[in-house]
Scaffold this active site. Structure first.
Site, mmCIF file in Angstrom:
data_model
loop_
_atom_site.group_PDB
_atom_site.id
_atom_site.type_symbol
_atom_site.label_atom_id
_atom_site.label_comp_id
_atom_site.label_asym_id
_atom_site.label_seq_id
_atom_site.Cartn_x
_atom_site.Cartn_y
_atom_site.Cartn_z
ATOM 1 N N SER A 283 0.828 -1.202 0.000
ATOM 2 C CA SER A 283 0.000 0.000 0.000
ATOM 3 C C SER A 283 0.864 1.255 0.000
ATOM 4 O O SER A 283 1.651 1.485 -0.916
ATOM 5 C CB SER A 283 -0.958 -0.037 1.188
ATOM 6 O OG SER A 283 -1.885 1.018 1.135
ATOM 7 N N ASP B 196 -2.726 6.025 -3.643
ATOM 8 C CA ASP B 196 -1.586 5.404 -2.971
ATOM 9 C C ASP B 196 -0.996 4.329 -3.875
ATOM 10 O O ASP B 196 -1.373 4.202 -5.051
ATOM 11 C CB ASP B 196 -2.005 4.835 -1.619
ATOM 12 C CG ASP B 196 -2.977 3.668 -1.743
ATOM 13 O OD1 ASP B 196 -3.641 3.535 -2.792
ATOM 14 O OD2 ASP B 196 -3.073 2.867 -0.794
ATOM 15 N N ASP C 136 -1.162 0.975 -4.214
ATOM 16 C CA ASP C 136 -1.977 -0.055 -4.863
ATOM 17 C C ASP C 136 -3.307 0.496 -5.360
ATOM 18 O O ASP C 136 -4.193 -0.250 -5.769
ATOM 19 C CB ASP C 136 -2.205 -1.251 -3.933
ATOM 20 C CG ASP C 136 -3.029 -0.910 -2.701
ATOM 21 O OD1 ASP C 136 -2.778 0.150 -2.104
ATOM 22 O OD2 ASP C 136 -3.902 -1.705 -2.314
ATOM 23 N N ASP D 298 -5.988 1.935 -4.095
ATOM 24 C CA ASP D 298 -7.293 1.733 -3.469
ATOM 25 C C ASP D 298 -7.653 2.880 -2.534
ATOM 26 O O ASP D 298 -8.748 2.904 -1.967
ATOM 27 C CB ASP D 298 -7.363 0.393 -2.726
ATOM 28 C CG ASP D 298 -6.504 0.353 -1.465
ATOM 29 O OD1 ASP D 298 -5.600 1.208 -1.310
ATOM 30 O OD2 ASP D 298 -6.718 -0.551 -0.629
#
Length: 496
Positions: A114, A256, A258, A260
């Site tokens: 993340s 961010d 990834d 999400d």
């Protein structure tokens, strides 16, 4: 030749443990053997609840940090060892691979750390119909796995596993939004895309263009940059203001690592808070019931926009559990959002004859698009749209390299004694910053309410050696100032 490993013991021994978003740890600790064992335990748990069997497909994807391809290969090896079929979705956003899995009723996993630095990584697990929840985590932790003789003394695969060809899941993910909002939804808007090292950087750019907007690519990086949507780096704050002025932008979109969690800046280059973005998105979609963590802006209640607001602990599993409860209670349209801006859609929504299907996992794209489309429909800027909400402002920051044990000791010290003793201690500690403490909330960490309306919320991070501090006040400047002063006090506080 196999040897049996307890996952609970492996978590302790390796330092790779579950936080609020799956398993995370230093990438050096996430050896092939550890990642293989975690994936095997995940599939064994799914098998016990009827969601996995030999020849079942399992989708995998990863973010752009350097260690992700290796870890994906280790996870794929485990899937094949368990008799599964690997659907390699490549390098796409977490909600894209999750949505692919949900649509087909198959498990999925995302290799990502993340927003945390690239010396760390992680694995997010999804069941066939939703994210891994806390009861699933306990089921995984309870597993023991028989590891095959595939690893060397350092826990790395003796023979590298080649991933199967990539399946295109990006097209369906993009179509989800283009089909719902329409090809001219962003027409007339000039939108910057802060790409950095986000795995969804090209997808976001393509979606903006497909919706009729003019996309301006900004800040693309080949080296991984840990962009945290809850604690935006000073350099990213300065860049956004510079870009907005230089290019005459209506907004700047980013995510961010990834992709999400969203990061949306208004026309002046000021990054909007994720919890405000969540309220605006829910309003734009006509949602009636909202689940959101206790750390989020109280404007959600003060606005009077929603029939029900359910507060939770921090983390998408808790938000999902609350969304499910709201749906069970008969709420027709339900969503959830987090302070990081991640938006979870629990029920389909319909507008102008178009339906957007549910996607009950954190997503960055929907809140940014819905808010931009609503602002364009009203003919106002993003800053004017935000001004329509009650004037409550949040800010968050963190103490990095602050051991979890130290955070927990601090919270335990502050909560010790009866209510009067606790409030007196908190007033003595933070009184010069926020005045008299007159209430606390221990739903997740320690949330302190002060008589003048300010809030200071301290919480150990669930996935990194950090102490998070969330603050709320009646101006953005005061929320930020209180936060800095509170963290300064914590930094100088010695317990024991």
């Amino acid at each position: 030749m196999t040897h049996t490993v307890s996952i609970a013991d492996l978590m302790t021994r390796s330092g790779v443990a579950f936080g609020t978003s799956g398993a995370r740890g230093l990438f050096t600790a996430m050896t092939d053997e550890v990642c293989f064992a975690y994936t095997q335990a995940f599939l064994q748990h799914l098998s016990s609840i009827g969601q996995f069997a030999p020849r079942s497909h399992v989708a995998i994807a990863g973010d752009l940090r350097p260690s992700s391809p290796r870890i994906m290969a280790a996870c794929a090896t485990a899937i094949e060892h368990m008799g599964g079929v690997v659907d390699n979705c490549g390098f796409v956003p977490s909600p894209a691979v999750a949505g692919y899995g949900f649509a087909r009723g198959i498990p999925s996993l995302m290799v990502t750390g993340s927003h945390i630095p690239d010396d760390r990584n992680g694995i997010k697990f999804n069941c066939t119909d939703g994210e891994v929840l806390k009861n699933d985590e306990q089921g995984i932790r309870a597993q023991s796995v028989d590891l095959p003789d595939l690893f060397d003394r350092e826990g790395m695969l003796k023979a590298a596993q080649a991933l199967p060809p990539v399946i295109d899941v990006a097209t369906a993910y993009m179509a989800r939004y283009v089909d719902y909002f329409g090809g001219d939804a962003l027409s007339g808007l000039t939108l910057g895309i802060y790409q950095h090292s986000a795995v969804g950087r090209d997808i976001v750019t393509q979606i903006v263009t497909a919706l009729g907007g003019t996309a301006v690519a900004l800040g693309r990086a080949e080296k991984f940059i840990p962009v945290d949507t809850e604690a935006v780096r000073p350099e990213d704050q300065a860049l956004a203001k510079q870009w907005a002025a230089e290019h005459g932008l209506d907004a700047i979109l980013s995510t961010d690592g990834d992709s999400d969690r969203p990061l949306l800046a208004d026309e002046t280059g000021v990054w909007m808070r994720g919890d405000v973005l969540g309220i605006l998105c829910a309003r734009a979609l006509g949602i009636k019931a909202v689940a959101t963590p206790v750390s989020c802006n109280s404007a959600v209640e003060l606005s009077g926009l929603f029939d029900a607001v359910r507060r939770t602990r921090i983390g998408s599993p808790f938000v999902i559990e609350a969304m499910n409860a709201l749906a069970d209670e008969g709420q027709v349209t339900v969503c959830g959002y987090e302070a990081n801006g991640g938006f979870l859609l629990a029920s389909p929504v319909t507008a102008e004859g178009r339906t957007l299907g549910a996607l009950p996992t954190r997503d960055a794209v929907l809140p940014m698009l819905a808010t931009l489309v609503d602002a364009r429909r009203q003919g106002v800027t993003l800053s004017a749209l935000q001004a329509q909400l009650p004037g409550r402002y949040t800010f968050s920051e963190r103490l990095q390299d602050y051991p979890t044990a130290q955070s927990q000791a601090l919270i335990a010290h502050l909560e010790e004694g009866n209510e009067a003793e606790v409030l007196a201690r908190l007033t003595a500690m933070f009184g010069a910053v926020a005045g008299e403490a007159d209430g606390i909330d221990t739903t997740d960490g320690l949330r302190i309410h002060f008589a003048g309306g300010d809030i200071i919320h301290l919480r150990p991070s669930g996935n990194a050696p950090e102490l998070r501090c969330y603050t709320e006040s009646d101006t953005a400047e005061r929320a930020a100032a209180i936060n800095a002063k509170a963290l300064g006090i914590v930094r100088e506080t010695v317990i024991g």
